[in-house]
Enzyme design. Structure first.
Site, PDB file in Angstrom:
ATOM      1  N   ALA A   1      10.639  -8.865 -21.024  1.00  0.00           N
ATOM      2  CA  ALA A   1       9.239  -9.367 -20.797  1.00  0.00           C
ATOM      3  C   ALA A   1       8.783 -10.091 -21.969  1.00  0.00           C
ATOM      4  CB  ALA A   1       8.448  -8.197 -20.733  1.00  0.00           C
TER       5      ALA A   1
ATOM      6  N   ARG B   1      -2.977  16.050 -11.190  1.00  0.00           N
ATOM      7  CA  ARG B   1      -2.164  17.122 -11.675  1.00  0.00           C
ATOM      8  C   ARG B   1      -1.201  16.309 -12.249  1.00  0.00           C
ATOM      9  NH1 ARG B   1      -1.355  17.500  -6.287  1.00  0.00           N
ATOM     10  NH2 ARG B   1      -3.304  18.746  -6.088  1.00  0.00           N
TER      11      ARG B   1
ATOM     12  N   ILE C   1      15.016  -2.886  -3.451  1.00  0.00           N
ATOM     13  CA  ILE C   1      15.787  -4.255  -3.034  1.00  0.00           C
ATOM     14  C   ILE C   1      14.788  -5.376  -3.362  1.00  0.00           C
ATOM     15  CG2 ILE C   1      16.959  -5.835  -1.394  1.00  0.00           C
ATOM     16  CD1 ILE C   1      17.499  -3.154   0.351  1.00  0.00           C
TER      17      ILE C   1
ATOM     18  N   GLY D   1      15.640  16.563   2.578  1.00  0.00           N
ATOM     19  CA  GLY D   1      14.289  16.040   2.104  1.00  0.00           C
ATOM     20  C   GLY D   1      14.108  14.606   2.627  1.00  0.00           C
TER      21      GLY D   1
ATOM     22  N   GLU E   1      10.123  14.094   6.491  1.00  0.00           N
ATOM     23  CA  GLU E   1       9.074  14.685   6.548  1.00  0.00           C
ATOM     24  C   GLU E   1       8.974  15.810   7.702  1.00  0.00           C
ATOM     25  OE1 GLU E   1       6.591  14.198   4.278  1.00  0.00           O
ATOM     26  OE2 GLU E   1       7.707  12.677   3.555  1.00  0.00           O
TER      27      GLU E   1
ATOM     28  N   LYS F   1       6.535  -2.522   6.940  1.00  0.00           N
ATOM     29  CA  LYS F   1       7.397  -3.304   6.210  1.00  0.00           C
ATOM     30  C   LYS F   1       7.671  -4.839   6.787  1.00  0.00           C
ATOM     31  CE  LYS F   1       9.248   0.735   4.113  1.00  0.00           C
ATOM     32  NZ  LYS F   1      10.315   1.651   4.451  1.00  0.00           N
TER      33      LYS F   1
END
Lengths: 434, 434
Positions: free
Chosen positions: B33, B46, B134, B185, B188, B203
């Protein structure tokens, strides 16, 4: 917004493709860049019938283009490393930004060229130098900027990939497939540059320098061509579940950086193994995103022009802000490049496909496996073919686990010296790319 | 160079991945950068045990981050379209650049968000919103800037692709494969968003707007999920030489733009057909470069973080020049967006796989082919299965040539009404992607 003015040097295949793309898509390009981009001046020894230069000023002396005070960006498409280098350096000294498709120039003289550009506060853009129209330089320098890149492997020479694809799909041998490639215009009359991997080595060193943030070191690339790959090896590889591809591989290891171009067995399920014909693809393994792959045409007039124009648009978008280098040439700031050591090929660790011809009698196979074992090379798979009726030798094909190259070479030397083994012991490197 | 200061809102999967990547690769990122990039302030209800926030200031009220005068860039990773939208607009109004991974926010409210950003002279970057790690937004907006993009087709939902891959590789049906995805996992408890194509539609509309330079029109995307794809269809497709993939497709036609998400048969040799498991890939067909393909992880903590950090580095590189939008949000300048019409699905032209159960007696097949022919639908391939012993119905599977959707639907309605045809006539769209 005033237009950005481009001076284009060289009106060969890529040059004429660039004129055609910029003319045809002028409106879309302006909408994207935020200003018109016009080709103001062309430098070319002769016209090219495949493109119309219309009202554009044409000079037969290309150096007139870099001296033209109206030009913001010089596009160098003449190729080679003598006049092209002079031209690019002259453009930089005149305060012009440069766009080039010249992989040899960047790979061999990039460090010097970038230093000059840095001193003058101009950019040298070279997306078209690697993998044609695939935006792989942008992906590595910008898209993966948050990652530590671990390794990359690419099919970065379309001619070689076409030949290997033909050998596999049609069972042809190298010489025949090369002739086809020449007839189709994919290979030059003297194909050395492509089939011996020099072109791929140019591209690999550019990719590696950006991936690892190190200066360009073209002379340190290990290069092995595809001219010795036989139809038999292609068939045996297939039987074992692999395709042979001519890969450029760069890898960071604790001992140094591997930079190597050679024929490579790749598991047939990998996407890279399924990149056929003249297409290119680069697989990049990074620590955060994992593997990403970039696929497209690696050569051709308009495919390469696509990358040239992308660079011009990038510069135009920056020029409308302020003329400064937004992205460093090699991805990291020039004073932050690391002098990473490049590993000699002897120290590289990879797996191998090994083929030999041996006498079909008891004890021969066990002698061979013993030699490998003593050299620290373990065997992952082995095929012993039936003895052909008219011969007393049988082919033995084996795949090793990952080993250090010098260990394998020592074993091969011993095996080759056995009276029971005839001819050359062939070895081709194998990467699982997992 | 003074450091660029990032305020990060949301410390879930992607948020913690971003903290981890930026901490681990801080040195590489700074070298790229041209300045240090530090996370200065985190807003999270949290803590998250998977990442250490060290000395970073943490606020339980995320809005404190966008009000923090020291912050240059706000990273929004809370998701959803209510609080997230408020937060992003507040950040913009406070003159902060924004980086977000929020596809729903961009797809549904992008036009409004970009307009606000434009007015305030700040950038909203959203590489992480499409196909995870990507760099596809960069590829389309910058890498292909010289091209007229003709169409694109993408596997842009990893959950759906995992389910279809499992169905094919293990012959499982949809419900079983979905259960596997949930246990691993990848899906959902309520999988609607993924399997019904809503996530992919978000998308797709982002990709299409950049590809064609038009405003975001999420409500016009045709969306069909994979829940009705049967194990039998997957097997028959295989037999015909195809794989079923859940594709998002956008195409420019003379009549308007196609925007559609649906299960699609793809020839098995195409790279897209070989993208398996949770991986994503986008194939883009452009006029100059031809087809290019981009492959990688579409989700996951660090894969998505990779895109977030790339956006942050991009902004940091621009900030060191001058705080301005270098690349327009949708690739073309805001005042140059085209109000292209979006084609209703009825008007779309594609090929089809059609499966039905029919009585195995003379004349039935010819009636069916006649109905198709009268509707202007021609047949490319047909399989008639043997009659199972205990049934008097046989499956008929056919592949059509390219046809207008309403013609096929009219034919299917007539076929379904035949007394000799039982149950539903299944149709799945087919794209050769050639």
């Amino acid at each position: 917004m005033k237009p950005v003015k481009v001076g284009l040097c060289g009106l060969g295949t890529v040059g004429s493709g660039t004129v055609n793309v910029m003319t045809r898509n002028a409106q879309e390009i302006a909408a994207r860049a935020g200003c018109d981009i016009v080709i103001e001046h062309i430098g070319a020894r002769r016209d090219n019938p495949v493109c119309s230069t219309g009202d554009i000023r044409v000079s037969r002396d290309i150096f007139e283009v870099v001296q033209d005070p109206s030009i913001d960006i010089v596009v160098e498409l003449i190729g080679g490393t003598t006049t092209a280098k002079e031209l690019v350096l002259a453009a930089i000294r005149n305060g012009k930004h440069v766009v080039t498709a010249n992989k040899a120039l960047i790979a061999e003289f990039g460090n010097e060229v970038f230093q000059e550009a840095h001193a003058k506060g101009v950019s040298v853009a070279f997306e078209a130098a690697v993998a044609g129209g695939i935006p792989i330089i942008k992906a590595i320098r910008e898209g993966l900027a948050g990652n530590r890149i671990e390794w990359l492997a690419g099919i970065i020479n379309g001619t070689g990939n076409f030949i290997l694809s033909e050998m596999r799909d049609r069972g042809r041998d190298f010489a025949d497939a090369l002739k086809d490639a020449q007839n189709l215009g994919y290979a030059e009359a003297d194909p050395t540059f492509d089939v011996e991997g020099i072109d791929a080595a140019h591209k690999l060193v550019i990719l590696a320098s950006m991936a690892f943030g190190m200066p360009l070191q073209f002379e340190k690339v290990f290069t092995e061509g595809i001219s010795r790959v036989s139809a038999a090896d292609v068939a045996y590889a297939d039987e074992l579940g692999y395709r042979i591809k001519h890969l450029g591989i760069a890898r960071q290891t604790a001992k140094g950086v591997e930079l190597r171009v050679h024929p490579t067995l790749v598991p047939y399920k990998r996407l890279l193994a399924n990149v056929d014909g003249v297409m290119n693809a680069v697989l990049v393994k990074s620590d955060a995103v994992g593997p990403t792959l970039y696929y497209g045409a690696g050569a051709g007039a308009e495919a390469t022009a696509s990358a040239v124009v992308a660079d011009v648009v990038d510069l135009a978008r920056t020029l409308t802000v302020e003329a400064k280098q937004r992205v460093p040439h090699l991805g990291v700031q020039a004073d932050n490049l690391s002098e990473l050591p490049v590993l000699p090929i002897d120290e590289v660790e990879t797996a191998y496909y090994v083929r030999m011809s041996a006498l079909d009698k008891p004890g021969v196979l066990s002698t061979i496996t013993q030699i490998l074992s003593e050299a620290g090379v373990s065997i992952e798979a082995l095929i012993q073919k039936e003895q052909p009726e008219d011969q007393d030798m049988v082919p033995i094909i084996l795949v090793t686990n990952r080993s250090v190259e010098k260990n394998l070479m020592a074993a091969i030397e011993r095996i080759q010296a056995l009276p029971t083994v005839a001819g050359e012991v062939v070895h081709i490197r194998l990467e699982t790319l997992g």
